[in-house]
Design an enzyme around this catalytic site. Structure first.
Site, PDB file in Angstrom:
ATOM      1  N   SER A 132      23.463  60.774   9.095  1.00  0.00           N
ATOM      2  CA  SER A 132      22.415  60.609  10.099  1.00  0.00           C
ATOM      3  C   SER A 132      22.236  61.890  10.907  1.00  0.00           C
ATOM      4  CB  SER A 132      22.724  59.403  10.995  1.00  0.00           C
ATOM      5  OG  SER A 132      21.536  58.921  11.592  1.00  0.00           O
ATOM      6  N   LYS A 186       9.197  44.861  31.809  1.00  0.00           N
ATOM      7  CA  LYS A 186      10.201  45.668  32.488  1.00  0.00           C
ATOM      8  C   LYS A 186      11.614  45.347  32.020  1.00  0.00           C
ATOM      9  CE  LYS A 186      11.748  48.650  35.426  1.00  0.00           C
ATOM     10  NZ  LYS A 186      11.665  50.075  35.083  1.00  0.00           N
TER      11      LYS A 186
END
Length: 336
Positions: free
Chosen positions: A147, A199
């Protein structure tokens, strides 16, 4: 009041006084002044150059190493150490960039990857070294270069992997734990006051909506395409060829060679020998940047850390309070 009770009260008072005294000392040593003092101790023992193989000091090969999860967890202090020091590594890259005697870089990579931001910062520095200094960068992959580990390897002039190397895992991941149902079972209720409906998205206290998952997927896809672009540019591969193996899968060294992700099978010594031969650097000095842990400052820091370190329970509580579980995008393989 009998004698035993008096003695017990005296012992309790002494223990209380001793506890307050120790906590006070620890608090004092953790003030800004003593934190700065600890930093001074560390700055006196920062990186220095260690010559691994002597040779022509006007034509040198710098050995850089990324070992551990690529994340910026701050500088080590007298209280704790870090496995991978991101800021120190960036400083090493800057030192190479400014040093006219460095004619090549051997980068040893042994990491499952890490943060998107940190991986990008290393990548940009390596590209800057390669393009501005016009010098080769060879990568030697260790047991793992997955990765983000492959992300920082991609711009190299040549990549060496061992047959047992785990690499690939090309992609981006973001994870969060949804513990809402568990909380409901044990009777925990969350009260949330928010300025907008999203949120608290992906915050772990409720399932994400389809709209929210689509938002996050768009972010992931954008970073993924950038990752693919990095490999295309670094390996001179087509987008189609990159995406054949850019689905998150891991590959061994031989598989990576067949896929065009690495150039040769070999260890660190083989990579160094090839670098010398390919660029006429047979007589070049080979050096590395090292952390000096033998100075009095480091020794004093270790002693202070061991003497005044809070209890394991206090450290754990401090980490829980100061840490955040907010999910973030990662170029990371495995559960690290």
């Amino acid at each position: 009041m009998n004698t035993k009770r008096v003695v017990a009260l005296i012992i309790a008072a002494v223990l209380l006084f001793f506890s307050i005294g120790i906590n006070t000392i620890i608090t004092i040593f953790k003030t800004d002044f003593f934190s700065s003092f600890g930093s001074v101790l560390e700055t006196e023992t920062l990186t220095y150059e260690n010559v691994v193989e002597s040779g022509d000091f006007t034509n040198r090969i710098a050995h850089l190493t990324v070992n551990g999860v690529i994340q910026d967890v701050g500088e080590p202090s007298i209280w704790e150490t870090v496995d991978y020091n991101h800021q120190a590594f960036v400083e090493q890259l800057d030192a190479v960039l400014k040093d006219d005697t460095v004619k090549a870089v051997l980068l040893s990579v042994n990491t499952p990857g890490g943060g998107v931001i940190e991986s990008e910062e290393i990548y940009q520095k390596l590209v800057e070294i390669k393009e501005e200094k016009q010098i080769p960068i060879y990568v030697s992959m260790g047991s793992m270069a997955a990765s983000g580990g492959y992300y920082i390897s991609a711009p190299a002039s040549k990549i060496f992997a061992q047959r047992e190397t785990i690499t690939g895992s090309i992609g981006v991941i973001m994870q969060s734990i949804n513990y809402g149902k568990l909380a409901e079972k044990v009777g925990v209720e969350f009260e949330t006051i928010k300025s907008g409906e999203h949120k608290d998205m992906f915050g772990g206290v409720r399932p994400s909506t389809k709209e929210e998952l689509a938002m996050l997927q768009e972010m992931i896809d954008e970073s993924y395409e950038h990752f693919v672009d990095i490999i295309e540019a670094g390996r001179s591969m087509s987008e189609a060829d990159v995406k054949k193996v850019a689905d998150g899968r891991v590959l061994g060294g031989s598989q990576a060679l067949s896929a065009g992700l690495v150039d040769e099978i070999g260890n660190e010594e083989a990579a160094l020998n090839a670098l010398r031969a390919d660029f006429g650097l047979e007589d070049a000095e080979f050096f590395e940047y090292t952390m000096d842990t033998s100075g009095w400052g480091s020794l004093l820091g270790v002693k202070l850390g061991s003497m005044l370190r809070p209890s394991a329970e206090s450290e754990l509580l401090s980490k829980i309070i100061s840490s955040t579980n907010s999910p973030r995008m990662m170029y990371l393989y495995g559960d690290y």
